[in-house]
Write a protein that holds these residues in place. Structure first.
Motif, PDB file in Angstrom:
ATOM      1  N   UNK A 166      68.912 -24.752 -17.882  1.00 12.80           N
ATOM      2  CA  UNK A 166      68.936 -23.382 -18.388  1.00 12.80           C
ATOM      3  C   UNK A 166      70.370 -22.913 -18.615  1.00 12.80           C
ATOM      4  N   UNK A 167      71.335 -23.610 -17.978  1.00 19.98           N
ATOM      5  CA  UNK A 167      72.722 -23.158 -18.112  1.00 19.98           C
ATOM      6  C   UNK A 167      73.222 -23.291 -19.556  1.00 19.98           C
ATOM      7  N   UNK A 168      72.651 -24.198 -20.355  1.00 18.30           N
ATOM      8  CA  UNK A 168      73.038 -24.264 -21.768  1.00 18.30           C
ATOM      9  C   UNK A 168      72.781 -22.923 -22.449  1.00 18.30           C
ATOM     10  N   UNK A 169      71.563 -22.418 -22.229  1.00 16.30           N
ATOM     11  CA  UNK A 169      71.202 -21.160 -22.883  1.00 16.30           C
ATOM     12  C   UNK A 169      72.003 -20.004 -22.308  1.00 16.30           C
ATOM     13  N   UNK A 170      72.233 -20.063 -20.988  1.00 20.91           N
ATOM     14  CA  UNK A 170      73.004 -18.987 -20.371  1.00 20.91           C
ATOM     15  C   UNK A 170      74.428 -18.980 -20.897  1.00 20.91           C
ATOM     16  N   UNK A 171      75.001 -20.182 -21.092  1.00 18.42           N
ATOM     17  CA  UNK A 171      76.352 -20.259 -21.642  1.00 18.42           C
ATOM     18  C   UNK A 171      76.374 -19.598 -23.011  1.00 18.42           C
ATOM     19  N   UNK A 172      75.387 -19.922 -23.848  1.00 20.00           N
ATOM     20  CA  UNK A 172      75.336 -19.322 -25.178  1.00 20.00           C
ATOM     21  C   UNK A 172      75.226 -17.801 -25.069  1.00 20.00           C
ATOM     22  N   UNK A 173      74.402 -17.337 -24.111  1.00 19.01           N
ATOM     23  CA  UNK A 173      74.225 -15.881 -23.949  1.00 19.01           C
ATOM     24  C   UNK A 173      75.527 -15.209 -23.533  1.00 19.01           C
TER      25      UNK A 173
ATOM     26  N   UNK B  60      85.851 -16.367  -8.663  1.00 18.66           N
ATOM     27  CA  UNK B  60      85.151 -17.647  -8.534  1.00 18.66           C
ATOM     28  C   UNK B  60      84.327 -17.692  -7.258  1.00 18.66           C
ATOM     29  N   UNK B  61      83.243 -18.447  -7.373  1.00 22.47           N
ATOM     30  CA  UNK B  61      82.307 -18.573  -6.275  1.00 22.47           C
ATOM     31  C   UNK B  61      82.530 -19.917  -5.616  1.00 22.47           C
TER      32      UNK B  61
ATOM     33  N   UNK C 224      80.303 -22.645 -15.900  1.00 21.15           N
ATOM     34  CA  UNK C 224      79.138 -22.887 -15.065  1.00 21.15           C
ATOM     35  C   UNK C 224      79.379 -24.054 -14.127  1.00 21.15           C
ATOM     36  N   UNK C 225      78.568 -24.088 -13.087  1.00 21.37           N
ATOM     37  CA  UNK C 225      78.727 -25.147 -12.095  1.00 21.37           C
ATOM     38  C   UNK C 225      78.594 -26.529 -12.735  1.00 21.37           C
ATOM     39  N   UNK C 226      77.606 -26.686 -13.627  1.00 25.34           N
ATOM     40  CA  UNK C 226      77.441 -27.989 -14.307  1.00 25.34           C
ATOM     41  C   UNK C 226      78.180 -28.008 -15.647  1.00 25.34           C
TER      42      UNK C 226
ATOM     43  N   UNK D 156      83.943 -18.005 -12.609  1.00 21.23           N
ATOM     44  CA  UNK D 156      83.786 -19.447 -12.392  1.00 21.23           C
ATOM     45  C   UNK D 156      82.781 -19.673 -11.266  1.00 21.23           C
ATOM     46  N   UNK D 157      81.706 -20.390 -11.591  1.00 22.07           N
ATOM     47  CA  UNK D 157      80.670 -20.658 -10.598  1.00 22.07           C
ATOM     48  C   UNK D 157      80.910 -22.034  -9.995  1.00 22.07           C
ATOM     49  N   UNK D 158      81.319 -22.083  -8.745  1.00 20.04           N
ATOM     50  CA  UNK D 158      81.588 -23.353  -8.058  1.00 20.04           C
ATOM     51  C   UNK D 158      82.362 -24.300  -8.965  1.00 20.04           C
ATOM     52  N   UNK D 159      83.572 -23.904  -9.391  1.00 23.01           N
ATOM     53  CA  UNK D 159      84.244 -24.688 -10.439  1.00 23.01           C
ATOM     54  C   UNK D 159      84.600 -26.111 -10.018  1.00 23.01           C
ATOM     55  N   UNK D 160      84.700 -26.366  -8.728  1.00 19.01           N
ATOM     56  CA  UNK D 160      85.185 -27.684  -8.307  1.00 19.01           C
ATOM     57  C   UNK D 160      84.105 -28.573  -7.708  1.00 19.01           C
ATOM     58  N   UNK D 161      82.895 -28.027  -7.516  1.00 17.83           N
ATOM     59  CA  UNK D 161      81.923 -28.779  -6.722  1.00 17.83           C
ATOM     60  C   UNK D 161      81.413 -30.021  -7.426  1.00 17.83           C
ATOM     61  N   UNK D 162      81.576 -30.106  -8.768  1.00 14.50           N
ATOM     62  CA  UNK D 162      81.095 -31.297  -9.473  1.00 14.50           C
ATOM     63  C   UNK D 162      82.148 -32.387  -9.604  1.00 14.50           C
ATOM     64  N   UNK D 163      83.313 -32.168  -8.993  1.00 14.46           N
ATOM     65  CA  UNK D 163      84.375 -33.169  -9.101  1.00 14.46           C
ATOM     66  C   UNK D 163      84.442 -33.976  -7.815  1.00 14.46           C
ATOM     67  N   UNK D 164      84.942 -35.216  -7.922  1.00 15.23           N
ATOM     68  CA  UNK D 164      85.068 -35.986  -6.683  1.00 15.23           C
ATOM     69  C   UNK D 164      86.311 -35.520  -5.922  1.00 15.23           C
ATOM     70  N   UNK D 165      86.396 -35.937  -4.664  1.00 13.32           N
ATOM     71  CA  UNK D 165      87.326 -35.317  -3.723  1.00 13.32           C
ATOM     72  C   UNK D 165      88.776 -35.319  -4.217  1.00 13.32           C
ATOM     73  N   UNK D 166      89.225 -36.425  -4.760  1.00 13.83           N
ATOM     74  CA  UNK D 166      90.629 -36.517  -5.165  1.00 13.83           C
ATOM     75  C   UNK D 166      90.907 -35.592  -6.345  1.00 13.83           C
TER      76      UNK D 166
END
Lengths: 366, 271
Positions: B161-168, A197-198, A89-91, A165-175
């Motif tokens: 909600x992504x916690x629950x989605x991950x579990x799903x 991946x998105x 997930x993205x987060x 993979x949903x936006x796999x890199x967007x939560x990382x800093x640039x480097x």
């Protein structure tokens, strides 16, 4: 890396539509074929439906109509848990109350794998991603890059047929993002598992993917290799979306067999009839700048010079007010205020009629 | 020099205020051990006689047990139902959801026990819930649920909600998702609501007084009012001793939970 043989598992979508309540159509009658083992990017601006598409493949959203196929199974009506996909997930969505080891082993816990076996499996996956020292930590004690690798490890643990993979890199800093890009591409290559991946970042898609689908408003506008999508965008939307420096797209008119665009008279890359209204497209990287007059070139005044590091982006303002961008190699930058000419390299210019790329075999020689 | 004076004055003032508020606590700590307590704080001539008398009272200990039953029962009902309701309210888009929630909250604070006393008693009589602990638990739960849902919804809203989605995605059933992911993540919220409920029920007088006729079933808060001398004067020795016993469980609970959760009762789990 895992070594064992898998049955081929591409992803096939046909006439896939997803409507949200309230009449928003996020995915609109979409057909797509992702070959087995591909590293496939879904690229588009925010709100184009790419994440919804990924979630529909995962089963987190149910398709309004159409079918989703994974391998040779129709999974359209299956719940996410039975589709044999691993998702990041993205987060990252790491469970905050579980250790890294428990997080990675979670898919196996659901599959009722015994405690000892799943700890061993988690440790094996973790060591392949360089996480062995972190097994007893909680997600909150990890850096962004480590969290991402834990999320990947968790997705890998149950050996799914497809990674999403949903936006796999967007939560990382640039480097870190650059590092993770290389890491992901290498990992995907080693695992050989079909991966979608998105991303909204065209540079990321070009760098990582084998194939890219460019999306706009719930539809796919072009599918191709990064080179195809970059060199020959199929329409004006893709042309303006792909490329770190946007493509020059100049309204043009055909007269006397030549294309007249922003005051320049240029040889057309394809056959066009006189009197036709077209758009002349050429990337700033494919224009050669000259401080002295040359034939078949855009001519204008240098208004802005932007330093890009090893090169500079020069903006020319032509006589009729059109801005043309040119990439100029280092040490050759003009001063703002001077005059300049920009000549398209042969075979690199494109013509668009009514928004779509004009194809013509005659031009292959040009 | 002037700042020093000002600080002395401020400190003196704060000490006086603190002493004023600390006096009742001191009384509560000293009076039970005093053979003849008055409404003042004095060094007791130490005795455990008061505790012995209280142990002989047929209702005292039983009332504490009744309090525990009522508080635990209500906490259980409130936590379970508030968690389900808060979870549903924060995950399902319902038209007028927020209005509904605020309305419930508003009504539950306007229509207090005193205002609803007569209808509640009539209802309880019709349902044969008078003189039963279940009746009190249900009535108290009804009164506390809106606030509990409101408090817990903050926690469920703060959980992605992504916690629950991950579990799903990994194949967890809804029940497994709830057990493995949702409940552990909002556990601090559940603990907070549980404790808050226990504290509310522990101190509640009106509902058990109204609905429990049999003194055998009355909780400590009601029994407290029976400690009078034959002359109709409050029996300070018994009241203070009982008050001390009455407050010990609540203080113990706070200490326990504070150690477990460090009173981080806000904003859910840090991610």
């Amino acid at each position: 890396m895992t070594g064992d043989r898998r049955e081929p598992a591409g992803v096939g979508l046909s006439a896939l539509t997803k409507d949200y309540p309230g009449g928003v159509r996020a995915v609109d009658g979409l057909d797509l074929d992702v070959p087995d083992g591909a590293f496939f990017a879904l690229l588009g601006p925010s709100g184009c439906g790419k994440t919804t598409l990924l979630r529909t493949i995962a089963g987190l959203e149910s398709a309004t109509s159409g079918t989703v196929r994974i391998g040779d199974r129709d999974v359209t009506r299956l719940p996410p848990g039975l589709r044999d996909v691993g998702m990041v997930f993205q987060d990252y969505a790491l469970f905050p109350h579980m250790t890294v080891a428990d997080n990675i082993a979670y898919p196996l816990r659901i599959k009722k794998v015994g405690k000892g076996d799943r700890r061993a499996a988690a440790a094996a996956v973790a060591s392949s991603l360089g996480l062995s020292d972190l097994l007893e930590r909680r997600p909150a004690e990890l850096s962004g890059g480590q969290q991402q690798r834990v999320a990947l490890a968790r997705a890998m643990a149950a050996r799914p047929k497809v990674f999403l993979l949903d936006e796999p890199l967007s939560n990382l800093d640039a480097r870190l993002r650059l590092e993770a890009r290389t890491f992901l591409k290498k990992l995907q290559h080693e695992l050989g598992v079909t991966t979608l991946f998105v991303t909204h970042d065209q540079a990321e898609a070009l760098a990582m993917a084998d194939r890219i689908a460019v999306m706009e408003a719930g539809r796919i506008r072009q599918v191709g290799t990064p080179a195809e999508v970059f060199r020959r965008p199929a329409n004006l939307f893709v042309a303006s979306f792909i490329g770190s420096t946007p493509m020059n797209l100049v309204d043009a008119r055909v007269t006397g067999g030549l294309v007249e665009a922003a005051g320049a008279r240029l040889r057309p890359p394809v056959h066009v009839d006189d009197g036709e209204q077209v758009v002349y497209g050429v990337r700033p990287e494919y224009l050669d700048f000259s401080p002295t007059p040359v034939d078949e070139a855009f001519h204008g005044r240098v208004v802005v010079v932007e330093n890009l590091g090893t090169s500079s982006l020069v903006t020319l303002e032509t006589g009729d007010g059109v801005l043309v961008h040119v990439v100029v190699p280092e040490d050759a930058e003009p001063e703002p205020g001077g005059e300049g000419w920009a000549a398209p390299r042969p075979g690199r210019a494109l013509l668009y009629r009514e928004g779509d790329l004009m194809q013509n075999d005659v031009t292959a020689a040009a | 020099m002037r700042t020093a004076l000002r600080r002395i004055a401020a400190t003196t003032f704060v000490s006086l205020v603190l002493a004023f508020f600390a006096l009742p606590m001191l009384w509560l700590a000293s009076a039970p051990f005093n053979a003849d307590p008055k409404i003042n704080v004095s060094l007791p001539s130490f005795t455990l006689e008061n505790f012995r008398v209280l142990m002989d009272d047929p209702y005292a200990l039983r009332s504490l047990r009744n309090s525990v039953i009522l508080a635990a029962g209500t906490a259980l009902v409130v936590v379970v139902f508030a968690a389900l309701a808060a979870y549903a309210l924060s995950r399902v888009r319902l038209p007028g959801r927020d209005v509904l929630l605020y309305l419930l909250l508003l009504l539950s604070s306007i229509i207090t026990g005193t205002a609803a006393m007569v209808p509640i008693f009539l209802l309880a009589t019709q349902l044969h819930l008078v003189d039963s602990h279940l009746g009190v638990v249900l009535v108290l739960s009804g009164g506390l649920l809106p606030t509990a849902i409101f408090l817990l919804k903050d926690f469920t809203d703060a959980t992605p909600a992504s916690y629950e989605e991950a579990a799903r995605v990994f194949g967890a059933s809804p029940l497994q998702t709830l057990r493995h992911v949702v409940v552990p993540v909002i556990r601090p919220g559940l603990a907070m609501v549980g404790i808050w409920t226990v504290a509310q029920v522990w101190g509640d007088f009106l509902m058990p007084f109204l609905l429990l006729r049999d003194p055998d079933k009355a909780p400590a808060s009601v029994i407290m009012y029976t400690f009078y001398t034959e002359g109709g004067q409050p029996d300070l020795a018994l009241i203070s001793t009982f008050s001390l016993l009455y407050s010990v469980p609540v203080v113990a609970m706070y200490l326990l939970v504070s150690r477990r959760y460090g009173f981080r009762f806000h904003g859910g789990i840090k991610r």
